[in-house]
Design an enzyme around this catalytic site. Structure first.
Site, PDB file in Angstrom:
ATOM      1  N   CYS A  73       0.905  -1.173   0.146  1.00  0.00           N
ATOM      2  CA  CYS A  73      -0.021  -0.125   0.133  1.00  0.00           C
ATOM      3  C   CYS A  73       0.921   1.226  -0.013  1.00  0.00           C
ATOM      4  O   CYS A  73       0.580   2.155  -0.710  1.00  0.00           O
ATOM      5  CB  CYS A  73      -1.031   0.184   0.990  1.00  0.00           C
ATOM      6  SG  CYS A  73      -0.161   0.142   2.719  1.00  0.00           S
ATOM      7  N   HIS A 112      -2.147   1.139   7.043  1.00  0.00           N
ATOM      8  CA  HIS A 112      -2.583   1.251   5.605  1.00  0.00           C
ATOM      9  C   HIS A 112      -2.788   2.587   5.247  1.00  0.00           C
ATOM     10  O   HIS A 112      -3.313   3.323   5.518  1.00  0.00           O
ATOM     11  CB  HIS A 112      -3.891   0.251   5.589  1.00  0.00           C
ATOM     12  CG  HIS A 112      -4.345  -0.025   4.292  1.00  0.00           C
ATOM     13  ND1 HIS A 112      -3.735  -0.490   3.204  1.00  0.00           N
ATOM     14  CD2 HIS A 112      -5.541   0.570   3.478  1.00  0.00           C
ATOM     15  CE1 HIS A 112      -4.421  -0.526   2.100  1.00  0.00           C
ATOM     16  NE2 HIS A 112      -5.532   0.022   2.236  1.00  0.00           N
ATOM     17  N   ASP A 127      -8.420   2.750  -3.534  1.00  0.00           N
ATOM     18  CA  ASP A 127      -7.514   1.684  -3.103  1.00  0.00           C
ATOM     19  C   ASP A 127      -6.937   0.887  -4.215  1.00  0.00           C
ATOM     20  O   ASP A 127      -7.738  -0.022  -4.527  1.00  0.00           O
ATOM     21  CB  ASP A 127      -7.961   1.146  -1.607  1.00  0.00           C
ATOM     22  CG  ASP A 127      -7.010   0.338  -1.004  1.00  0.00           C
ATOM     23  OD1 ASP A 127      -5.725   0.375  -1.374  1.00  0.00           O
ATOM     24  OD2 ASP A 127      -7.154   0.148   0.363  1.00  0.00           O
TER      25      ASP A 127
END
Length: 275
Positions: A73, A112, A127
């Site tokens: 991420c 995250h 995302d």
């Protein structure tokens, strides 16, 4: 402070199937997110090799666009945010706490990275770096309704501390991560990245995790366990039994060019052996 700029926007867009910069619309965002999760795999090979995971934009561009790699991420969503901003989207980075696989109500570390995009005054989250359960479409923030994607349906629950993203997996609404809209700076991401890439208790330091999406499927690799999950159908699974087989699989099924690294091969061998 000005936002960091991509050094090769044309190549990035080409990898995503665009010959020219598209307009910053919701339809463009949908296409970008879906294609990104298919073109650039989620993977944590660098943490297993013991190499530092650099999350500055030039390092990510080199790794993902030129070296045949993916990332997690802090890499993929940083790169994707730079792309969105280059195309004229009103977008910024936010962060969250992964609770997938944790007991209901768990409150984990803020590790995250994702992004908030506002289109005509309407906020969405996007995302491209959440592994095997990455959403494959942007999600409207201010609704609790079920939202379809090309893969599983998702929904966002609002609560006093922010929001919880849930996905419908085998008929069960499972929590993926908790997030809020708090402003994040580079140092916030640097701290989270340092933890997930170096702390002995962090999952990325202990196991191989790879994922990629495609039309009607998700591919995942956890240590030596490879699976193709068909949307609305059965999953196909097999166990990898050697490092050479694993390296071949990473290339053929995930498009990853595995670096020649002696320590990485040793670690991968151990993960397969004790899977």
């Amino acid at each position: 402070m000005s936002e960091p700029r991509l050094s090769n926007l044309a190549l990035y867009l080409q990898r995503l199937g665009f010959d020219a910069p598209p307009k910053p619309t919701l339809e463009t965002l949908r296409r970008l997110q879906l294609r990104h999760t298919g073109a650039f795999p989620f993977e944590n090979l660098s943490t297993l090799s013991g190499e530092p995971v650099r999350i500055d934009l030039p390092s990510i561009e080199q790794k993902v666009l030129h070296d045949g790699r993916g990332g997690y991420c802090y890499e993929l969503n940083n790169l994707f945010l730079a792309l969105l901003q280059a195309l004229g989207f009103a977008a910024r980075g936010i962060s969250g706490r992964v609770v997938l696989g944790q007991p209901e109500g768990a409150w984990t570390a803020r590790t995250h990275r994702l992004s908030l995009v506002t289109l005509k005054g309407v906020p969405y989250i996007t995302d491209v770096g959440f592994g095997g359960m990455v959403p494959t479409a942007p999600l409207l923030l201010d609704t609790s309704d079920e939202q379809p994607t090309p893969h599983e349906p998702y929904r966002i629950e609002q609560h006093a501390d922010g929001y919880t993203l849930r996905a419908n997996v085998a008929g069960e609404w499972r929590a993926m991560y908790i997030f809020d809209l708090q402003r994040q700076e580079d140092i916030d991401y640097a701290v989270g990245n340092w933890y997930v890439s170096t702390h002995p208790d962090a999952s990325f330091a202990k196991q191989l995790m790879v994922a990629r999406t495609g039309e009607g499927w998700r591919r995942t690799l956890n240590n030596g366990s490879f699976a193709i999950h068909w949307v609305g159908g059965e999953s196909q699974r097999r166990q990898v039994t050697s490092v050479d087989e694993l390296v071949e699989l990473l290339g053929s099924e995930f498009g990853i060019r595995v670096p020649e690294h002696e320590q990485l091969r040793r670690v991968l061998g151990c993960l397969i052996e004790f899977a």
